[in-house]
Design a protein around this motif. Structure first.
Motif, PDB file in Angstrom:
ATOM      1  N   LEU A  48      27.016 -16.872  77.398  1.00 52.98           N
ATOM      2  CA  LEU A  48      26.682 -15.464  77.638  1.00 52.98           C
ATOM      3  C   LEU A  48      26.086 -15.272  79.028  1.00 52.98           C
ATOM      4  O   LEU A  48      26.373 -14.282  79.712  1.00 52.98           O
ATOM      5  CB  LEU A  48      25.716 -14.971  76.568  1.00 52.98           C
ATOM      6  CG  LEU A  48      26.308 -14.743  75.173  1.00 52.98           C
ATOM      7  CD1 LEU A  48      25.199 -14.556  74.145  1.00 52.98           C
ATOM      8  CD2 LEU A  48      27.234 -13.537  75.178  1.00 52.98           C
TER       9      LEU A  48
ATOM     10  N   GLU B   5      31.057 -10.769  70.682  1.00 51.20           N
ATOM     11  CA  GLU B   5      29.863 -10.409  69.912  1.00 51.20           C
ATOM     12  C   GLU B   5      30.182  -9.540  68.698  1.00 51.20           C
ATOM     13  O   GLU B   5      29.342  -9.407  67.796  1.00 51.20           O
ATOM     14  CB  GLU B   5      28.857  -9.680  70.801  1.00 51.20           C
ATOM     15  CG  GLU B   5      28.333 -10.514  71.968  1.00 51.20           C
ATOM     16  CD  GLU B   5      29.168 -10.357  73.225  1.00 51.20           C
ATOM     17  OE1 GLU B   5      28.591 -10.409  74.323  1.00 51.20           O
ATOM     18  OE2 GLU B   5      30.406 -10.180  73.117  1.00 51.20           O
ATOM     19  N   ASP B   6      31.365  -8.924  68.660  1.00 50.07           N
ATOM     20  CA  ASP B   6      31.734  -8.078  67.523  1.00 50.07           C
ATOM     21  C   ASP B   6      32.374  -8.858  66.378  1.00 50.07           C
ATOM     22  O   ASP B   6      32.671  -8.280  65.333  1.00 50.07           O
ATOM     23  CB  ASP B   6      32.690  -6.968  67.982  1.00 50.07           C
ATOM     24  CG  ASP B   6      31.980  -5.887  68.779  1.00 50.07           C
ATOM     25  OD1 ASP B   6      30.740  -5.926  68.862  1.00 50.07           O
ATOM     26  OD2 ASP B   6      32.674  -5.008  69.339  1.00 50.07           O
TER      27      ASP B   6
ATOM     28  N   ARG C 287      36.179  -8.825  71.888  1.00 49.63           N
ATOM     29  CA  ARG C 287      34.739  -8.693  72.118  1.00 49.63           C
ATOM     30  C   ARG C 287      34.079  -9.745  71.221  1.00 49.63           C
ATOM     31  O   ARG C 287      34.007  -9.567  69.992  1.00 49.63           O
ATOM     32  CB  ARG C 287      34.276  -7.279  71.770  1.00 49.63           C
ATOM     33  CG  ARG C 287      32.764  -7.083  71.733  1.00 49.63           C
ATOM     34  CD  ARG C 287      32.082  -7.269  73.080  1.00 49.63           C
ATOM     35  NE  ARG C 287      32.476  -6.298  74.084  1.00 49.63           N
ATOM     36  CZ  ARG C 287      31.974  -5.066  74.218  1.00 49.63           C
ATOM     37  NH1 ARG C 287      31.022  -4.664  73.385  1.00 49.63           N
ATOM     38  NH2 ARG C 287      32.391  -4.267  75.177  1.00 49.63           N
TER      39      ARG C 287
ATOM     40  N   HIS D  52      28.601  -4.790  78.805  1.00 46.12           N
ATOM     41  CA  HIS D  52      28.765  -5.843  77.804  1.00 46.12           C
ATOM     42  C   HIS D  52      30.006  -6.699  78.042  1.00 46.12           C
ATOM     43  O   HIS D  52      30.254  -7.643  77.288  1.00 46.12           O
ATOM     44  CB  HIS D  52      28.843  -5.230  76.403  1.00 46.12           C
ATOM     45  CG  HIS D  52      27.637  -4.421  76.036  1.00 46.12           C
ATOM     46  ND1 HIS D  52      26.385  -4.970  75.925  1.00 46.12           N
ATOM     47  CD2 HIS D  52      27.499  -3.094  75.766  1.00 46.12           C
ATOM     48  CE1 HIS D  52      25.514  -4.017  75.594  1.00 46.12           C
ATOM     49  NE2 HIS D  52      26.168  -2.882  75.501  1.00 46.12           N
TER      50      HIS D  52
ATOM     51  N   PHE E  48      29.871 -14.356  64.608  1.00 44.28           N
ATOM     52  CA  PHE E  48      29.070 -14.636  65.802  1.00 44.28           C
ATOM     53  C   PHE E  48      27.577 -14.661  65.472  1.00 44.28           C
ATOM     54  O   PHE E  48      26.817 -15.465  66.024  1.00 44.28           O
ATOM     55  CB  PHE E  48      29.361 -13.577  66.872  1.00 44.28           C
ATOM     56  CG  PHE E  48      28.536 -13.715  68.121  1.00 44.28           C
ATOM     57  CD1 PHE E  48      28.913 -14.581  69.134  1.00 44.28           C
ATOM     58  CD2 PHE E  48      27.375 -12.964  68.297  1.00 44.28           C
ATOM     59  CE1 PHE E  48      28.148 -14.711  70.286  1.00 44.28           C
ATOM     60  CE2 PHE E  48      26.603 -13.087  69.443  1.00 44.28           C
ATOM     61  CZ  PHE E  48      26.998 -13.970  70.441  1.00 44.28           C
ATOM     62  N   ALA E  49      27.164 -13.784  64.576  1.00 45.28           N
ATOM     63  CA  ALA E  49      25.733 -13.683  64.244  1.00 45.28           C
ATOM     64  C   ALA E  49      25.227 -14.879  63.457  1.00 45.28           C
ATOM     65  O   ALA E  49      24.004 -15.062  63.334  1.00 45.28           O
ATOM     66  CB  ALA E  49      25.479 -12.400  63.457  1.00 45.28           C
TER      67      ALA E  49
END
Length: 728
Positions: A255, A235-236, A233, A174, A240-241
């Motif tokens: 990405l 994506e954490d 990170r 990742h 981001f979501a």
């Protein structure tokens, strides 16, 4: 009229003046050999402390002024005491002196000295940094900061082993081309739950100075107070979501680029490209930031801004100005070089959007660091993440700009000449001024420690001897023309004990190399663990042979190697000599180096054999080669010592040959840019490490050894007693 002659010799008055300001006039490269300091260096160092010693007349005036100041003052600017005892400075006050103590907790104490000194009630002051006002019977007054600290720092409750790794070097499936805080969390969760490790020690994660290319050394940071967002990170991050659709396509492209970058780094002989990683992450963060924070997240961010206050505002302002004017603040427009100027305040307002961006990055990184430590403790680690505090900061960076009043202008930290380096060392780091630290009650030092301890189960202090003294080198002069400047070690240790105790964190001092007599004993008495590296532990007061395990220190972190030394496989095979030979770094014929290395290794292996440390582990895989058997024996030896903490260099678990840093090199060797690799130089991901038979065989050695600790004859466990000066 003839102009006064500049001072070029160490006369009696200059020596006395230097002593009164904590400036050394000689140093000892060995206990039986004293070398006088350069008079030019002493005069320059005094000038950096605001003392004119350029002529005999100036020296005489400065000496008289200093003596008068010391004779007339009631108190030093910072008074230090241990909880439950009275500071000596207060006991020395004249009878009838009235003290007002405004405690950190918001209470006020009034005390009057009597014939016996300070009343016993003063010994019950709570730990903290309090404000003290003293009024003597003759009308003299003084204000000071009163530091009341615990007698000792926290120490580990029992023995444990842990993994040591440079976070950037540990990639997973990742990662975005270098290890990140998500990888650190995965490592701690796996090592704690599956391997029984008690800690993971990492490199300094301080913010770096941006550049082209960025200085990759984690020991020359822009700021020690704030972490580096390159480790985020992406994506954490919760937002981001929820990135809007118009930005989501851009994120998908980033990405994909990150995946290509990761694959390229995992090829043999590839290097980590920090700048490429940051370029991708910065673009992603710009898009993630457009997502509005929810009420709870916004409240948390507001709390962070309030807690960090001016220090964060300064750091983020420097980052914004660096984007506009370059990363060396010495070359900015003159008015912007002063963080408190009206022009800087105006620029901060004009750049407020960028200032907020960098404040947001500091918050996100702090949050992920806190999560990593929480993950480690939830995985059963008694200590968790061991963070690393660099000895100083880059002269061009944020801390040096924002805290100019605390740094000695025109000075750099280094090391004097010794048997291992006849030219000395200049690390290019500006030193703190001890007088300004004391006058502030050590405010920047306190704030720095408090920030780091928030997410550290333990803190390693690089070059811990710097709490006592540092070698100052005047700008433009060689390291041989420097001198030591003394710090108030009692105050530095008191602040350290206070902040570590509040956090419940352990402190490890890197005390390798030349150490002033009494320093290790003082650190041990206060609860600071030392650092013991196998190849340096010899009976230097006797026959010089490898030191028997029972004679090692109990209060230490014992390891086979460090980031600045060859991995254990390279040491055992002599490959470190061949590397230095290829790079033209040897100062003696290569055959002499080979013989010395082989002799050194042979003596250690002979001791390991005599101690019967080559038995196969009983709890897991057998070593597949003689090299692995020797590495197992080395770690069994470390378990035989009474050391409270046993550190395992993560690259050693897979046979990596390459040091992360090769001191004495810059562009000749890819320092700080190597991914963890196997014996053939092929990079190894975190997922591959988790499945590595070689790693698990070595871990079994450690787990079995710790499980059978009692009755081993090593005297190990809580309460047991038992090379050249290293730079960044």
């Amino acid at each position: 009229m003839t102009a006064p002659r500049p001072v070029d010799t160490l006369g009696e008055d200059l020596s006395r003046l230097a002593e009164l300001h904590g400036v050394a006039t000689a140093y000892r490269p060995s206990p039986d050999h004293a070398v006088p300091a350069s008079a030019v260096a002493v005069v320059a160092v005094l000038a950096a402390l605001g003392i004119d010693a350029s002529t005999p007349q100036a020296i005489a005036a400065a000496l008289a002024a200093r003596r008068q100041e010391l004779a007339e003052r009631l108190l030093p600017t910072t008074v230090v005491g241990r909880h439950g005892s009275t500071p000596a400075a207060l006991d020395a006050l004249p009878e009838g002196t009235v003290l007002r103590i405004d405690t950190e907790q918001g209470e006020t104490e009034r005390i009057e000295t009597g014939q016996g000194g300070i009343p016993a009630s003063a010994e019950q002051l709570p730990p903290g940094v309090h404000h003290l006002t003293a009024t003597a019977p003759d009308g003299r007054t003084a204000e000071a900061q009163l530091v009341v600290a615990p007698d000792r720092l926290p120490t580990p409750a029992g023995r444990s082993y842990g993994l040591m790794v440079q976070v950037y070097s540990l990639l997973s499936r990742h990662s975005w081309g270098m290890g990140d805080l998500g990888d650190l969390g995965e490592l701690t969760a796996w090592a704690g739950r599956s391997l029984g490790a008690g800690f993971v020690q990492v490199n300094p994660l301080h913010a770096a100075v941006p550049g082209a290319p960025t200085d990759p050394s984690p020991y020359r940071p822009s700021s020690r107070r704030f972490p580096d967002p390159v480790y985020l990170r992406i994506e954490d991050i919760p937002e981001f979501a929820y990135v809007e659709e118009e930005d989501r396509e851009e994120l998908r492209g980033l990405l994909e680029q990150a995946a290509r970058l990761r694959r390229s780094v995992l090829e043999k002989d590839a290097l980590i490209d920090r700048d490429a990683v940051w370029e991708l992450k910065r673009e992603a963060l710009e898009r993630v930031r457009r997502v509005p924070l929810g009420p709870g997240r916004r409240a948390a961010y507001a709390d962070f801004l309030a807690r960090e206050g001016e220090a964060l505002e300064d750091h983020a302002t420097w980052c914004a100005l660096a984007e506009a004017h370059g990363s060396d603040w010495h070359h900015w427009p003159a008015a912007l070089r002063d963080p408190r100027s009206p022009e800087t305040a105006r620029a901060r307002t004009e750049l407020m959007d960028r200032v907020d961006f960098h404040c947001r990055l500091a918050w996100l990184t702090d949050t992920q660091l806190t999560t990593a430590q929480r993950t480690a403790r939830e995985a059963g680690m008694p200590i968790g993440v061991v963070h690393d505090l660099a000895v100083g900061v880059h002269p061009d960076g944020a801390d040096a700009w924002a805290q100019q009043e605390y740094f000695a202008a025109g000075m750099s930290v280094g090391a004097p000449p010794d048997a291992f380096n006849s030219l000395g060392q200049d690390w290019g780091l500006p030193p703190w001024r001890p007088d300004r630290l004391a006058a502030s009650g050590y405010a920047p030092y306190r704030r720095l420690l408090r920030a780091l301890f928030r997410y550290a189960g333990a803190l390693r202090i690089d070059h811990v001897m710097g709490l006592f003294r540092l070698w100052w080198v005047p700008q433009g002069r060689p390291p041989t023309e420097g001198t030591y400047v003394r710090y108030d070690a009692e105050a530095m240790l008191a602040i350290l004990a206070l902040e570590a105790s509040r956090a419940g964190s352990v402190v490890i001092g890197e005390d390798l190399g030349t150490v002033e007599p009494g320093v290790r004993e003082t650190l041990q008495e206060r609860g600071v663990l030392g650092t013991s590296v196998l190849w340096f532990e010899r009976d230097w007061d006797g026959d010089g042979r490898p030191l028997a395990p029972e004679k090692w220190r109990a209060d230490s972190l014992a390891t086979a190697t460090t980031h600045d030394l060859p991995p254990t496989a390279a040491r055992l095979t002599g490959e470190h000599v061949e590397l230095r030979n290829r790079l033209g770094l040897l100062t003696r014929p290569v055959e002499e180096e080979r013989i010395e290395s082989a002799t050194d290794v042979g003596e250690w292996l002979a001791l390991l054999s005599r101690l019967g440390l080559y038995e196969h582990a009983t709890g897991g895989g057998r070593p597949a080669s003689e090299e692995e058997a020797e590495i197992h024996a080395v770690h069994r030896f470390l378990l035989r010592t009474p050391a409270r903490m046993i550190g395992v260099w993560l690259p050693d678990t897979v046979g990596d040959r390459r040091p992360q840093n090769l001191p004495g090199t810059w562009d000749q060797y890819p320092n700080w840019r190597l991914p963890v690799a196997d014996a053939d130089g092929r990079p190894v991901t975190l997922e591959e490490l988790a499945a590595s038979p070689r790693l698990h065989a070595l871990v079994d050695v450690l787990r079995v050894g710790l499980a059978s600790d009692t009755g081993s004859g090593s005297g190990s466990g809580p309460g047991s007693e038992g090379g050249g000066e290293e730079g960044p």
